[in-house]
Design a protein around this motif. Structure first.
Motif, PDB file in Angstrom:
ATOM      1  N   UNK A 132      39.981  38.695  28.574  1.00 21.15           N
ATOM      2  CA  UNK A 132      40.836  39.593  27.795  1.00 21.15           C
ATOM      3  C   UNK A 132      41.115  40.876  28.571  1.00 21.15           C
ATOM      4  N   UNK A 133      42.116  41.624  28.149  1.00 22.11           N
ATOM      5  CA  UNK A 133      42.438  42.887  28.823  1.00 22.11           C
ATOM      6  C   UNK A 133      41.227  43.820  28.861  1.00 22.11           C
ATOM      7  N   UNK A 134      41.111  44.552  29.958  1.00 17.27           N
ATOM      8  CA  UNK A 134      40.028  45.515  30.094  1.00 17.27           C
ATOM      9  C   UNK A 134      38.842  45.012  30.885  1.00 17.27           C
ATOM     10  N   UNK A 135      38.725  43.691  31.063  1.00 17.73           N
ATOM     11  CA  UNK A 135      37.647  43.141  31.879  1.00 17.73           C
ATOM     12  C   UNK A 135      38.097  43.190  33.340  1.00 17.73           C
ATOM     13  N   UNK A 136      37.224  43.685  34.204  1.00 22.96           N
ATOM     14  CA  UNK A 136      37.521  43.714  35.639  1.00 22.96           C
ATOM     15  C   UNK A 136      36.406  42.984  36.375  1.00 22.96           C
ATOM     16  N   UNK A 137      36.679  42.605  37.627  1.00 20.66           N
ATOM     17  CA  UNK A 137      35.690  41.881  38.413  1.00 20.66           C
ATOM     18  C   UNK A 137      35.956  42.060  39.893  1.00 20.66           C
ATOM     19  N   UNK A 138      34.921  41.758  40.667  1.00 18.60           N
ATOM     20  CA  UNK A 138      35.015  41.833  42.119  1.00 18.60           C
ATOM     21  C   UNK A 138      35.561  40.522  42.678  1.00 18.60           C
ATOM     22  N   UNK A 139      36.000  40.574  43.913  1.00 15.28           N
ATOM     23  CA  UNK A 139      36.362  39.378  44.666  1.00 15.28           C
ATOM     24  C   UNK A 139      35.384  39.301  45.833  1.00 15.28           C
ATOM     25  N   UNK A 140      34.318  38.527  45.695  1.00  9.46           N
ATOM     26  CA  UNK A 140      33.298  38.518  46.752  1.00  9.46           C
ATOM     27  C   UNK A 140      33.790  37.846  48.029  1.00  9.46           C
ATOM     28  N   UNK A 141      33.472  38.462  49.155  1.00  7.44           N
ATOM     29  CA  UNK A 141      33.804  37.890  50.457  1.00  7.44           C
ATOM     30  C   UNK A 141      32.750  36.884  50.888  1.00  7.44           C
ATOM     31  N   UNK A 142      31.624  36.878  50.213  1.00  6.08           N
ATOM     32  CA  UNK A 142      30.530  35.960  50.518  1.00  6.08           C
ATOM     33  C   UNK A 142      29.561  35.949  49.360  1.00  6.08           C
ATOM     34  N   UNK A 143      28.498  35.188  49.506  1.00  4.71           N
ATOM     35  CA  UNK A 143      27.493  35.131  48.447  1.00  4.71           C
ATOM     36  C   UNK A 143      27.879  34.193  47.323  1.00  4.71           C
ATOM     37  N   UNK A 144      27.224  34.366  46.164  1.00  7.74           N
ATOM     38  CA  UNK A 144      27.371  33.434  45.047  1.00  7.74           C
ATOM     39  C   UNK A 144      27.764  34.063  43.726  1.00  7.74           C
ATOM     40  N   UNK A 145      28.076  35.350  43.729  1.00  8.19           N
ATOM     41  CA  UNK A 145      28.236  36.029  42.454  1.00  8.19           C
ATOM     42  C   UNK A 145      29.491  36.872  42.393  1.00  8.19           C
ATOM     43  N   UNK A 146      30.058  36.909  41.186  1.00 10.76           N
ATOM     44  CA  UNK A 146      31.124  37.841  40.851  1.00 10.76           C
ATOM     45  C   UNK A 146      30.496  38.892  39.942  1.00 10.76           C
ATOM     46  N   UNK A 147      30.784  40.149  40.199  1.00  8.62           N
ATOM     47  CA  UNK A 147      30.295  41.249  39.385  1.00  8.62           C
ATOM     48  C   UNK A 147      31.417  41.639  38.436  1.00  8.62           C
ATOM     49  N   UNK A 148      31.190  41.476  37.143  1.00  6.71           N
ATOM     50  CA  UNK A 148      32.226  41.756  36.150  1.00  6.71           C
ATOM     51  C   UNK A 148      31.856  42.989  35.340  1.00  6.71           C
ATOM     52  N   UNK A 149      32.877  43.699  34.900  1.00  9.11           N
ATOM     53  CA  UNK A 149      32.691  44.878  34.062  1.00  9.11           C
ATOM     54  C   UNK A 149      33.474  44.682  32.776  1.00  9.11           C
TER      55      UNK A 149
END
Length: 185
Positions: free
Chosen positions: A106-123
């Motif tokens: 939904x609107x307002x959720x943001x996240x990273x685009x990882x260049x490596x590793x196994x995880x996305x960090x979402x806010x």
């Protein structure tokens, strides 16, 4: 070594003016066998001695079997080729998660685009608490790690760590869809 875009990042120790001041740590749990707790440390003797004491206080006795398995694997298998295969598998899974986040969040959720590793960090959007939302998410059969576990001061309530390493792309998409529904609710 599990970098999806560009070349792997050089170890800090490789470029340090005083390499002995940098401790280089690694693990085989992501490149040889998931959950395998065998790693390495390149450090001064004094630091290594303390690391051994710390390990011995936490684990009564290290099993030699996984260490011997890693040794044999490195000596007999084309491990660098296997890492290339893993890179492609995990890149596909990362991309599936990123595509699903774009489609289902939904609107307002943001996240990273990882260049490596196994995880996305979402806010999450302001006012939502990832830890408080977790029981609702697990009831919807989706899980994540709340961000508070990554901060010493108990901040990170709006954050969550999303893993894409294990499930295949279709399950990742379904999990993100369910998570989007939970956040929307």
């Amino acid at each position: 070594m599990l970098r999806y875009d560009g070349e792997p990042v050089r170890a800090l120790r490789a470029d340090a003016e005083r390499a002995h001041d940098v401790i280089y740590l690694g693990s085989f749990s992501k490149t040889f066998a998931a959950g395998l707790r065998v790693g390495w440390a390149l450090a001064t003797t004094a630091v290594k001695d303390k690391l051994v004491l710390a390990a011995e206080s936490a684990i009564l006795s290290q099993s030699p079997f996984p260490q011997l398995a890693v040794d044999r694997y490195l000596r007999t298998q084309p491990w660098s080729d296997q890492i290339k295969v893993f890179r492609e598998i995990y890149r596909e899974r990362r991309d599936a998660m990123l595509d699903a986040l774009t489609e289902y969040m939904p609107p307002g959720v943001t996240w990273t685009t990882p260049a490596g590793g196994f995880f996305v960090w979402a806010t999450l959007p302001e006012g939502l608490d990832a830890k408080a939302m977790l029981p609702r998410a697990t009831s919807a059969r989706v899980a994540y790690v709340p961000g508070t576990g990554f901060y010493a001061d108990d901040s990170g309530q709006a954050n969550m760590r999303l893993s894409f390493c294990y499930p295949p792309p279709e399950r990742i998409r379904e999990g993100v869809r369910r998570l989007g529904d939970v956040i929307t609710q």
